[in-house]
Scaffold this motif. Structure first.
Motif, PDB file in Angstrom:
ATOM      1  N   GLY A   1       0.806  -1.213   0.000  1.00  0.00           N
ATOM      2  CA  GLY A   1       0.000   0.000   0.000  1.00  0.00           C
ATOM      3  C   GLY A   1       0.838   1.261   0.000  1.00  0.00           C
ATOM      4  O   GLY A   1       1.776   1.395   0.780  1.00  0.00           O
TER       5      GLY A   1
ATOM      6  N   VAL B   1       0.446   4.667   1.207  1.00  0.00           N
ATOM      7  CA  VAL B   1      -0.405   5.401   2.136  1.00  0.00           C
ATOM      8  C   VAL B   1       0.027   6.865   2.072  1.00  0.00           C
ATOM      9  O   VAL B   1       1.154   7.199   2.417  1.00  0.00           O
TER      10      VAL B   1
ATOM     11  N   VAL C   1      -8.551   1.252   2.084  1.00  0.00           N
ATOM     12  CA  VAL C   1      -7.985   0.983   0.765  1.00  0.00           C
ATOM     13  C   VAL C   1      -8.888   1.633  -0.262  1.00  0.00           C
ATOM     14  O   VAL C   1     -10.097   1.395  -0.264  1.00  0.00           O
TER      15      VAL C   1
ATOM     16  N   CYS D   1      -3.876   3.890  -0.479  1.00  0.00           N
ATOM     17  CA  CYS D   1      -4.604   3.873   0.793  1.00  0.00           C
ATOM     18  C   CYS D   1      -4.593   5.256   1.430  1.00  0.00           C
ATOM     19  O   CYS D   1      -3.703   6.059   1.168  1.00  0.00           O
TER      20      CYS D   1
END
Length: 160
Positions: free
Chosen positions: A12, A14, A62, A94
């Motif tokens: 991910g 982020v 997500v 994310c």
């Protein structure tokens, strides 16, 4: 019948409201975006949420798939005997929704990094290529096939 063996993993990117990217530093490697292997019986999104929290302490939602990656290189594990199966990795965008930064059994450091400084910290060619796919993301999912041994080589890269 022999079933094919693949490792399925998720990762991910982020990004917080300040435009910073969450990076974690592993004990074996360097700086990476958090993620890891999907456990038996676990769905991809739950696996990603779990992995990000385990590695960094950050809770996420997500929001979008931006990359599908295959590491099709065949090589031996660190023990020199076990063959590492093909890896299929799914890369998601994310958003953080809570938690506090902390390290874990898997990470020696974690921090928020300015988006334009991330490539200065990531040294692994495969991770750099996957982060670049995020920077280049235009709404179409990037598919990449690469090998990491003996040297990193992209065999195929295209949007789908």
């Amino acid at each position: 019948m022999v079933w094919p063996m693949h490792i399925v993993a998720v990762s991910g990117i982020v990004e917080n409201e300040e435009g910073q990217i969450l990076l974690v530093k592993t004990y074996r490697g360097g700086w990476v975006c958090p993620g890891g292997q999907v456990e038996i019986g676990e769905n991809l999104l739950d696996a990603l949420i779990r992995e990000i929290n385990e590695e960094s302490g950050i809770d996420v939602i997500v929001s979008q798939l931006y990359g599908v990656v295959s590491n099709t290189g065949v090589h031996k594990w660190y023990d020199g005997v076990t063959t590492v199966p093909t890896k299929v990795m799914l890369d998601f965008i994310c958003k953080p929704v809570g938690g506090e930064l902390r390290t874990s059994d898997e990470t020696s450091d974690c921090r928020w990094v300015a988006k334009d400084q991330v490539l200065e910290m990531i040294t692994a060619p495969a991770i750099r290529a996957r982060y670049q796919a995020y920077l280049d993301f235009n709404g179409k999912t990037q598919y990449m096939d690469y090998v990491t041994k003996p040297d990193f080589e992209v065999k195929l890269s295209r949007t789908i």
